[in-house]
Structures are given as C-alpha cells and as structure tokens.
Scaffold this motif. Structure first.
Motif, mmCIF file in Angstrom:
data_model
loop_
_atom_site.group_PDB
_atom_site.id
_atom_site.type_symbol
_atom_site.label_atom_id
_atom_site.label_comp_id
_atom_site.label_asym_id
_atom_site.label_seq_id
_atom_site.Cartn_x
_atom_site.Cartn_y
_atom_site.Cartn_z
ATOM 1 N N GLU A 317 0.856 -1.196 0.000
ATOM 2 C CA GLU A 317 0.000 0.000 0.000
ATOM 3 C C GLU A 317 0.884 1.236 0.000
ATOM 4 O OE1 GLU A 317 -3.086 2.265 3.074
ATOM 5 O OE2 GLU A 317 -2.649 0.129 3.324
ATOM 6 N N VAL A 318 0.464 2.265 -0.724
ATOM 7 C CA VAL A 318 1.170 3.545 -0.746
ATOM 8 C C VAL A 318 0.238 4.615 -0.199
ATOM 9 C CG1 VAL A 318 2.336 5.276 -2.170
ATOM 10 C CG2 VAL A 318 2.529 2.842 -2.757
ATOM 11 N N THR A 319 0.695 5.364 0.782
ATOM 12 C CA THR A 319 -0.107 6.414 1.383
ATOM 13 C C THR A 319 -0.232 7.599 0.429
ATOM 14 O OG1 THR A 319 0.664 5.779 3.583
ATOM 15 C CG2 THR A 319 -0.338 7.962 3.362
ATOM 16 N N GLU A 320 -1.455 8.050 0.221
ATOM 17 C CA GLU A 320 -1.697 9.173 -0.671
ATOM 18 C C GLU A 320 -0.957 10.425 -0.166
ATOM 19 O OE1 GLU A 320 -5.470 11.740 -2.519
ATOM 20 O OE2 GLU A 320 -5.814 10.006 -1.197
ATOM 21 N N GLY A 321 -0.269 11.101 -1.072
ATOM 22 C CA GLY A 321 0.446 12.316 -0.719
ATOM 23 C C GLY A 321 1.817 12.098 -0.107
ATOM 24 N N SER A 322 2.224 10.847 0.071
ATOM 25 C CA SER A 322 3.530 10.552 0.670
ATOM 26 C C SER A 322 4.638 10.757 -0.346
ATOM 27 C CB SER A 322 3.567 9.111 1.183
ATOM 28 O OG SER A 322 3.518 8.204 0.095
ATOM 29 N N THR A 323 5.873 10.760 0.152
ATOM 30 C CA THR A 323 7.007 10.911 -0.753
ATOM 31 C C THR A 323 7.105 9.741 -1.720
ATOM 32 O OG1 THR A 323 9.381 11.425 -0.815
ATOM 33 C CG2 THR A 323 8.689 9.761 0.777
ATOM 34 N N ALA A 324 6.687 8.550 -1.293
ATOM 35 C CA ALA A 324 6.692 7.389 -2.185
ATOM 36 C C ALA A 324 5.692 7.581 -3.318
ATOM 37 C CB ALA A 324 6.366 6.123 -1.398
ATOM 38 N N ALA A 325 4.512 8.094 -2.978
ATOM 39 C CA ALA A 325 3.496 8.335 -4.004
ATOM 40 C C ALA A 325 3.974 9.373 -5.011
ATOM 41 C CB ALA A 325 2.191 8.784 -3.353
ATOM 42 N N GLU A 326 4.599 10.436 -4.514
ATOM 43 C CA GLU A 326 5.093 11.490 -5.398
ATOM 44 C C GLU A 326 6.201 10.988 -6.312
ATOM 45 O OE1 GLU A 326 6.250 14.619 -2.797
ATOM 46 O OE2 GLU A 326 4.180 15.184 -2.283
ATOM 47 N N ALA A 327 6.942 9.966 -5.858
ATOM 48 C CA ALA A 327 8.020 9.406 -6.671
ATOM 49 C C ALA A 327 7.497 8.435 -7.718
ATOM 50 C CB ALA A 327 9.024 8.694 -5.775
ATOM 51 N N GLY A 328 6.208 8.106 -7.657
ATOM 52 C CA GLY A 328 5.632 7.190 -8.629
ATOM 53 C C GLY A 328 5.665 5.743 -8.217
ATOM 54 N N ILE A 329 6.018 5.472 -6.965
ATOM 55 C CA ILE A 329 6.016 4.098 -6.465
ATOM 56 C C ILE A 329 4.574 3.633 -6.280
ATOM 57 C CG2 ILE A 329 6.696 2.601 -4.551
ATOM 58 C CD1 ILE A 329 9.090 4.477 -4.114
ATOM 59 N N GLU A 330 4.272 2.409 -6.712
ATOM 60 C CA GLU A 330 2.912 1.893 -6.676
ATOM 61 C C GLU A 330 2.848 0.557 -5.952
ATOM 62 O OE1 GLU A 330 1.652 1.531 -10.700
ATOM 63 O OE2 GLU A 330 1.802 3.702 -11.127
ATOM 64 N N ALA A 331 1.649 0.207 -5.497
ATOM 65 C CA ALA A 331 1.428 -1.114 -4.908
ATOM 66 C C ALA A 331 1.814 -2.185 -5.919
ATOM 67 C CB ALA A 331 -0.025 -1.270 -4.476
ATOM 68 N N GLY A 332 2.519 -3.203 -5.449
ATOM 69 C CA GLY A 332 2.991 -4.262 -6.325
ATOM 70 C C GLY A 332 4.438 -4.109 -6.734
ATOM 71 N N ASP A 333 4.979 -2.884 -6.639
ATOM 72 C CA ASP A 333 6.396 -2.681 -6.917
ATOM 73 C C ASP A 333 7.244 -3.364 -5.846
ATOM 74 O OD1 ASP A 333 5.565 -1.126 -9.020
ATOM 75 O OD2 ASP A 333 6.076 0.796 -8.085
ATOM 76 N N VAL A 334 8.475 -3.701 -6.198
ATOM 77 C CA VAL A 334 9.398 -4.330 -5.252
ATOM 78 C C VAL A 334 10.639 -3.454 -5.116
ATOM 79 C CG1 VAL A 334 10.817 -6.340 -4.727
ATOM 80 C CG2 VAL A 334 8.573 -6.644 -5.815
ATOM 81 N N ILE A 335 10.854 -2.891 -3.916
ATOM 82 C CA ILE A 335 12.035 -2.065 -3.665
ATOM 83 C C ILE A 335 13.240 -2.972 -3.457
ATOM 84 C CG2 ILE A 335 13.107 -0.431 -2.069
ATOM 85 C CD1 ILE A 335 10.409 0.813 -1.611
ATOM 86 N N THR A 336 14.304 -2.708 -4.213
ATOM 87 C CA THR A 336 15.488 -3.562 -4.172
ATOM 88 C C THR A 336 16.706 -2.882 -3.555
ATOM 89 O OG1 THR A 336 16.053 -2.885 -6.434
ATOM 90 C CG2 THR A 336 14.734 -4.898 -6.172
ATOM 91 N N SER A 337 16.702 -1.532 -3.501
ATOM 92 C CA SER A 337 17.820 -0.845 -2.857
ATOM 93 C C SER A 337 17.432 0.569 -2.471
ATOM 94 C CB SER A 337 19.057 -0.811 -3.770
ATOM 95 O OG SER A 337 18.843 0.021 -4.891
ATOM 96 N N VAL A 338 18.120 1.074 -1.440
ATOM 97 C CA VAL A 338 18.017 2.471 -1.022
ATOM 98 C C VAL A 338 19.446 2.979 -0.924
ATOM 99 C CG1 VAL A 338 17.335 4.064 0.800
ATOM 100 C CG2 VAL A 338 15.862 2.121 0.241
#
Length: 386
Positions: A317-338
């Motif tokens: 889940e991506v919180t509406e208005g969060s930095t993740a949402a603004e970056a275009g990250i969506e539910a179902g994506d898999v984060i592999t590195s920071v």
C-alpha cells in the motif's frame, strides 16, 4: 528446534532479597532481545510484514546537553586492552531496577550527563510507565530514584533522569559508522544480576536487520543492528557496546536464542550463543537528543506498507500524498535498494529507512513488471502537525 529472538533483560522475582552492592564496580549494562513483549523481562516472537510509521507519544523533560562525542574510533584507550577499556567505561554505566504492575525487572543504562541523564532501552523501563518506579545504582555503590524523560518504542530507546545527583562520569559517544567487521568490541553489564560483568568479542556483522516487535499502533521496532559475539545475556539490555577506545558505539539490546520451549518468561530465556545485537549509536543519538529536550521523537518514513518478497520488499500500500506516491512508487512494486543498501525484505527496508532522518534525500530503486526504476526522494517525517 526453533530459533527465538528474546530480550536480554533480567526479570526480578518479587520474593528475592536485594543483592549486595559492590563499591567501585557496581555499574551495569543490559541487552534486550530481538523480540520484546509488552512487559519488561518478557520476550515474544512475532512477524511484522508492514512498515507504516505513525506519530509516537510526546515526552516530558527538561532540556539537557548530552555526552561528548568522540571522532576517533581506532586509537586505543590507555594500552588498548580489554582491562583498560573496562576501567574507562565502568564508571559511566548504571544498573536500572524497575517495578510496575507486571512485577520487576533489571537492566542497564549509559550516563550521558554529569547531572544524571541516562540512556537505556525502552523495554527496560516500559513497565514503570503509568505508576511504576525506576531506581539506578552507580559505580560507587550509591543509588537514586529516576524519572522517565522520554521513550521511543520504534527505536527501543528511552532517556531517564536520576534525581539529586552530580559529578557523574558521562560516557564518551563514539561513531558506529567507523566500525568494521572483525573489529574488537567490549560489552559491560549485569547479566543475570551479576554486577559489572565485562565481556569482549568482535563485530560479527553490520546492518543486520533486527525486528523486536512493535509499538501500540503496530509500527515495527526494527533497526540495522551491530551483531557481536561478545557474550550478551538477560541483564545486559540498555548498556553500552564500546570500541577499543572505550567509546560507545551501540546499545546492547537483543539476543538470538535457540529453544524449543515458549520464549515467554524465564523458562524461555536462554543464555548467550554468540549472537548478540546492539543498536548503532549514530542512528539513535538525534532521537536521544530529542527525548532529552522533552521533544517528541521523529522518524523518517516513505509512507508505504510492505511485505517480504524474494527480490526485496514488496509494496502492499502507498499512502496518498507521501514521498513514495510522489516518486511514482505503486502497490505491487518491489524495492530492491536504497542508496547503496541492498534491500532483502521488509525488515531490511524498515531498518534502512530508520537509519536516516526526516528530510534526508535518498535514491530508491524498485522493479515493476521486470523493469528497474529509480527516483531520488526526500523522506517524510512522522511528526504531528497542527
């Protein structure tokens, strides 16, 4: 045989008589476990597959300044022996006895200021919240009552203040970022109630994701731990892990246990098997400073809920208005590195994000439908507004 993460905190039975204090070497240290239950001295196992940071409760305290910071991590204290390190560190470590409705427990703490500001684990003092008591015992055999200035369940840290004390010896705060795998370290504490016990070992691993439970809102307490083979047992929680200069590089907090019985209560508290974990001091000192000043601790967040995935941390889940949402990250994506941190699962991502501060910019890499995407994001804060 199942593996359990258990708190390295020492439960105190009410019928036991207070043990004799030793003048000169009465300091203590405490290690917690990888899973901390609701009451002090209890450990529990749980799986946490989400990270959705929410505001924590406010702290009440008087502004204080914290311990001196050492920028050197390699120059040895005196002759660089474990003995010389112990002599330097012991006066800066206290034993903490806590009582509350759930009974009693003991842990340890690290002196930050000459007038009694002390750092420890949240799980050491949480039993005393809401009507309990906290007592600290010092290296010279004296003791004092203490009040809780602030707690932070998300990093398993707390700051307390001893009453009516002065001229204490603050610990030297080192740099956990300077640690290397294989480097010598020393832990000091009161395992199983044994005063001023000193153990030594090496840094076995760095940035080990350790999940010790969650706060009242279900946010996981996960941090990028320093793993060590220095013996850490119940009674070491909240005490220092130091480098060979005697500078604090971590807060002993967790142990891995191998036991087939329930991890709840004393029957499930195994001793050290060479898998101890400390909270890196670099990551928590900004939060410690906030608690010491009476501020509400804040934490970095992406604004997502995640689960484990074979390739990394999967977005649920991506919180509406969060930095993740603004970056275009969506539910179902898999984060592999920071940045340059490889993400191996949900705990790995939580621990990595917790190592940053709100407002920090990081580069997040994720995959979607087999394609790699990347964006630089500025981390949100869980601070309340308005």
């Amino acid at each position: 045989m199942s593996d359990y993460f258990t708190p390295a905190q020492h439960p105190v039975q009410p019928q036991h008589q207070p043990r004799r204090r030793r003048t000169g070497l009465a300091a203590a240290v405490v290690a917690t476990s990888l899973l901390v239950g609701g009451g002090a001295g209890l450990g529990g196992a749980a799986l946490w597959d989400a990270t959705h940071d929410e505001p924590t409760g406010s702290a009440s305290a008087t502004a204080t300044s914290t311990a001196p910071v050492s920028t050197q991590s390699q120059a040895p204290a005196a002759d660089g022996s474990v003995e010389s390190v112990a002599q330097k560190v012991l006066p800066s470590v206290v034993k903490i006895d806590v009582t509350g409705q759930g009974g009693g427990a003991s842990g340890s703490g690290i002196i930050l200021t000459a007038d009694g500001t002390i750092l420890t684990n949240n799980h050491v003092v949480e039993m005393a919240q809401g009507g309990g008591s906290v007592k600290v015992s010092f290296d010279d055999g004296t003791s004092a009552d203490a009040e809780i200035l602030g707690t932070d369940p998300l990093t398993d840290t707390a700051v307390i203040k001893a009453s009516g004390v002065s001229d204490l010896t603050p610990a030297t705060i080192g740099k956990s970022a300077n640690l290397g795998v294989g480097e010598g370290v020393v832990a000091v504490g009161s395992p199983f109630g044994l005063d001023a016990t000193v153990t030594s070992g090496i840094v076995s691993a760095l940035d080990r994701p350790v999940n010790v439970g969650s706060d009242d809102q279900g946010n996981s307490t996960t941090y990028p731990a320093i793993q060590t083979d220095a013996a850490i047992n119940p009674g070491n929680s909240g005490g220092p892990l130091v480098d060979m200069t005697g500078a604090v590089v971590g807060i002993n907090s967790s142990i891995r246990t191998a036991a087939s019985q329930s991890p709840y209560g004393s029957s499930g508290q195994s001793g050290s098997i060479g898998l101890g974990f400390a909270i890196p001091i670099d990551e928590v000192m900004p939060i410690v400073d906030q608690m010491a000043k009476g501020e509400t601790p804040t934490h970095a967040r992406l604004g997502i809920r995640i689960t484990d995935d074979a390739a990394g941390a999967k977005i649920a889940e991506v919180t509406e208005g969060s930095t993740a949402a603004e970056a275009g990250i969506e539910a179902g994506d898999v984060i592999t590195s920071v940045d340059d941190h490889r993400i191996t699962g949900a705990d790995s991502l939580v621990a990595t994000i917790r190592s940053y501060r709100p407002g920090d910019s990081v580069t997040v890499t994720w995959t979607r439908d087999g394609k790699t995407q990347q964006a630089e994001v500025q981390l949100d804060s869980d601070a309340t507004t308005g």
